[in-house]
Write a protein that holds these residues in place. Sequence first.
Motif, PDB file in Angstrom:
ATOM      1  N   ASP A   1      -2.701  -1.865   4.960  1.00 20.13           N
ATOM      2  CA  ASP A   1      -2.911  -3.063   4.143  1.00 20.13           C
ATOM      3  C   ASP A   1      -1.616  -3.853   4.009  1.00 20.13           C
ATOM      4  N   ILE A   2      -1.526  -5.013   4.670  1.00 20.17           N
ATOM      5  CA  ILE A   2      -0.306  -5.812   4.606  1.00 20.17           C
ATOM      6  C   ILE A   2      -0.035  -6.357   3.221  1.00 20.17           C
ATOM      7  N   SER A   3      -1.053  -6.413   2.373  1.00 21.59           N
ATOM      8  CA  SER A   3      -0.893  -7.048   1.064  1.00 21.59           C
ATOM      9  C   SER A   3      -0.555  -6.074  -0.054  1.00 21.59           C
ATOM     10  N   GLY A   4      -0.572  -4.778   0.237  1.00 24.45           N
ATOM     11  CA  GLY A   4      -0.310  -3.802  -0.820  1.00 24.45           C
ATOM     12  C   GLY A   4      -1.283  -3.909  -1.979  1.00 24.45           C
ATOM     13  N   GLY A   5      -2.510  -4.302  -1.696  1.00 24.73           N
ATOM     14  CA  GLY A   5      -3.530  -4.404  -2.740  1.00 24.73           C
ATOM     15  C   GLY A   5      -3.499  -5.697  -3.516  1.00 24.73           C
ATOM     16  N   THR A   6      -2.607  -6.624  -3.181  1.00 21.93           N
ATOM     17  CA  THR A   6      -2.496  -7.854  -3.967  1.00 21.93           C
ATOM     18  C   THR A   6      -3.551  -8.896  -3.608  1.00 21.93           C
ATOM     19  N   LEU A   7      -4.151  -8.790  -2.423  1.00 29.32           N
ATOM     20  CA  LEU A   7      -5.132  -9.791  -2.006  1.00 29.32           C
ATOM     21  C   LEU A   7      -6.567  -9.340  -2.227  1.00 29.32           C
ATOM     22  N   ASP A   8      -6.754  -8.109  -2.667  1.00 30.11           N
ATOM     23  CA  ASP A   8      -8.091  -7.621  -3.006  1.00 30.11           C
ATOM     24  C   ASP A   8      -7.926  -6.534  -4.054  1.00 30.11           C
ATOM     25  N   GLU A   9      -8.292  -6.854  -5.275  1.00 26.52           N
ATOM     26  CA  GLU A   9      -8.063  -5.914  -6.378  1.00 26.52           C
ATOM     27  C   GLU A   9      -8.911  -4.652  -6.262  1.00 26.52           C
ATOM     28  N   ALA A  10      -9.900  -4.665  -5.380  1.00 27.55           N
ATOM     29  CA  ALA A  10     -10.751  -3.480  -5.198  1.00 27.55           C
ATOM     30  C   ALA A  10     -10.198  -2.511  -4.166  1.00 27.55           C
ATOM     31  N   MET A  11      -9.091  -2.861  -3.506  1.00 22.53           N
ATOM     32  CA  MET A  11      -8.613  -2.051  -2.390  1.00 22.53           C
ATOM     33  C   MET A  11      -8.220  -0.639  -2.811  1.00 22.53           C
ATOM     34  N   PHE A  12      -7.431  -0.490  -3.855  1.00 23.01           N
ATOM     35  CA  PHE A  12      -6.967   0.849  -4.240  1.00 23.01           C
ATOM     36  C   PHE A  12      -8.145   1.760  -4.584  1.00 23.01           C
ATOM     37  N   ALA A  13      -9.082   1.268  -5.380  1.00 23.86           N
ATOM     38  CA  ALA A  13     -10.236   2.086  -5.761  1.00 23.86           C
ATOM     39  C   ALA A  13     -11.068   2.446  -4.536  1.00 23.86           C
ATOM     40  N   THR A  14     -11.187   1.509  -3.615  1.00 21.61           N
ATOM     41  CA  THR A  14     -11.969   1.757  -2.406  1.00 21.61           C
ATOM     42  C   THR A  14     -11.330   2.832  -1.537  1.00 21.61           C
ATOM     43  N   VAL A  15     -10.022   2.719  -1.296  1.00 24.07           N
ATOM     44  CA  VAL A  15      -9.334   3.710  -0.477  1.00 24.07           C
ATOM     45  C   VAL A  15      -9.339   5.073  -1.173  1.00 24.07           C
ATOM     46  N   GLY A  16      -9.205   5.078  -2.495  1.00 20.85           N
ATOM     47  CA  GLY A  16      -9.280   6.335  -3.236  1.00 20.85           C
ATOM     48  C   GLY A  16     -10.630   7.002  -3.057  1.00 20.85           C
ATOM     49  N   ARG A  17     -11.674   6.216  -3.087  1.00 20.02           N
ATOM     50  CA  ARG A  17     -13.021   6.756  -2.890  1.00 20.02           C
ATOM     51  C   ARG A  17     -13.217   7.247  -1.462  1.00 20.02           C
ATOM     52  N   LEU A  18     -12.648   6.527  -0.519  1.00 19.12           N
ATOM     53  CA  LEU A  18     -12.797   6.886   0.894  1.00 19.12           C
ATOM     54  C   LEU A  18     -11.979   8.113   1.277  1.00 19.12           C
ATOM     55  N   ARG A  19     -10.945   8.409   0.494  1.00 20.73           N
ATOM     56  CA  ARG A  19     -10.098   9.588   0.702  1.00 20.73           C
ATOM     57  C   ARG A  19      -9.434   9.560   2.086  1.00 20.73           C
ATOM     58  N   VAL A  20      -8.819   8.433   2.396  1.00 18.56           N
ATOM     59  CA  VAL A  20      -8.078   8.302   3.648  1.00 18.56           C
ATOM     60  C   VAL A  20      -6.646   7.887   3.328  1.00 18.56           C
ATOM     61  N   PRO A  21      -5.702   8.136   4.239  1.00 17.31           N
ATOM     62  CA  PRO A  21      -4.330   7.684   4.027  1.00 17.31           C
ATOM     63  C   PRO A  21      -4.246   6.164   3.971  1.00 17.31           C
ATOM     64  N   TYR A  22      -3.200   5.697   3.284  1.00 14.19           N
ATOM     65  CA  TYR A  22      -3.050   4.261   3.022  1.00 14.19           C
ATOM     66  C   TYR A  22      -1.622   3.842   3.319  1.00 14.19           C
ATOM     67  N   VAL A  23      -1.473   2.779   4.127  1.00 17.47           N
ATOM     68  CA  VAL A  23      -0.166   2.194   4.391  1.00 17.47           C
ATOM     69  C   VAL A  23       0.040   1.050   3.410  1.00 17.47           C
ATOM     70  N   LEU A  24       1.018   1.214   2.550  1.00 18.90           N
ATOM     71  CA  LEU A  24       1.325   0.259   1.477  1.00 18.90           C
ATOM     72  C   LEU A  24       2.479  -0.631   1.927  1.00 18.90           C
ATOM     73  N   MET A  25       2.190  -1.906   2.181  1.00 22.45           N
ATOM     74  CA  MET A  25       3.233  -2.812   2.642  1.00 22.45           C
ATOM     75  C   MET A  25       3.681  -3.747   1.527  1.00 22.45           C
ATOM     76  N   HIS A  26       4.911  -4.228   1.646  1.00 25.32           N
ATOM     77  CA  HIS A  26       5.434  -5.238   0.725  1.00 25.32           C
ATOM     78  C   HIS A  26       5.287  -6.619   1.345  1.00 25.32           C
ATOM     79  N   MET A  27       4.643  -7.504   0.606  1.00 24.15           N
ATOM     80  CA  MET A  27       4.533  -8.904   1.009  1.00 24.15           C
ATOM     81  C   MET A  27       4.383  -9.740  -0.249  1.00 24.15           C
ATOM     82  N   ARG A  28       4.802 -10.977  -0.179  1.00 24.17           N
ATOM     83  CA  ARG A  28       4.543 -11.941  -1.244  1.00 24.17           C
ATOM     84  C   ARG A  28       3.668 -13.051  -0.686  1.00 24.17           C
ATOM     85  N   GLY A  29       2.782 -13.575  -1.529  1.00 27.81           N
ATOM     86  CA  GLY A  29       1.905 -14.639  -1.085  1.00 27.81           C
ATOM     87  C   GLY A  29       0.869 -14.138  -0.097  1.00 27.81           C
ATOM     88  N   THR A  30       0.533 -14.984   0.862  1.00 35.24           N
ATOM     89  CA  THR A  30      -0.448 -14.662   1.896  1.00 35.24           C
ATOM     90  C   THR A  30       0.193 -14.933   3.258  1.00 35.24           C
TER      91      THR A  30
END
Length: 297
Positions: free
Chosen positions: A135-164
């Motif tokens: 996820d290039i946005s680190g969850g900032t562009l979709d507030e449901a991302m963290f909960a979704t990945v947690g439910r899916l139980r898969v590894p997550y690449v957390l990137m730093h970005m500002r804006g879009t």
Amino acid sequence: MIQTAAKDTCFSPRQTLCCPGGRLLDLRQPQVMGILNLTPDSFFADSRVASHANHTDLLRRAEAMLKAGAGVLDLGAYSSRPGAEDISAEEEQRRLLPALISLRETFPEAFISVDTFRASVAAEAVAAGADIINDISGGTLDEAMFATVGRLRVPYVLMHMRGTPQTMTQHTDYANDMVVELVRYFRDKLVAIRAAGIVDVVLDPGFGFAKTPAQSYALLRRLGELQVLGLPVLAGLSRKGMVYKSLGLTPEEALPGTIALNAIALLNGAKLLRVHDVAEAVQTVQLVSQTYPSPTP
């Protein structure tokens, strides 16, 4: 290195990612992630995969990457280059899912990462066989991302970005020390990520994303400072503007510079290199590892 845990359960140390089916991707030694772009406008034209119905081009490139030693294949259907066209989630899925299904069927043992910032696309991708969400946005562009990945139980690449991707070049001003800000960013994000149930996380400092070339070079010099967080770090430097613009070249001419910066990243603790040119990156990993058996400073 691929290891396998119990079929339905998996405990992994921080430097090992637990993927669906209990397969473990070992990052104690650096691995290479090969880029496969399903986009018509990615900045490096040679990385674009032809969109044929039978996915011949995709499968040929994926096979070549795996034979060259890629530990992960990273499949993306939304271009994140500066100023890229914004496409709908429906268009992203239309490009992505048939290709992902074909890739999984052809290479059942391969580790496949999907590059998306949308939770709905992430969910469909994992259902179609993806192992990792990048996820290039680190969850900032979709507030449901963290909960979704947690439910899916898969590894997550957390990137730093500002804006879009469309606006990130306007967000390169940092009030304080940039690397210190990145450490704080990751620290705060990890609180929310752990609360969502995500276990395995890779940190990506986002070279070129809301960072000038000078800032990206400063970040590369200090990449080892991210190790304070105790998680594997991904370096995505391949043929980027910080390479070719600094040398007065084009992306097509930037392979030697990419190799040089990848070596520096490894010496500063990177455990995953995201690249267009897998064979060259694998050789870089091998030679750095032979010279410095423990490349982490």
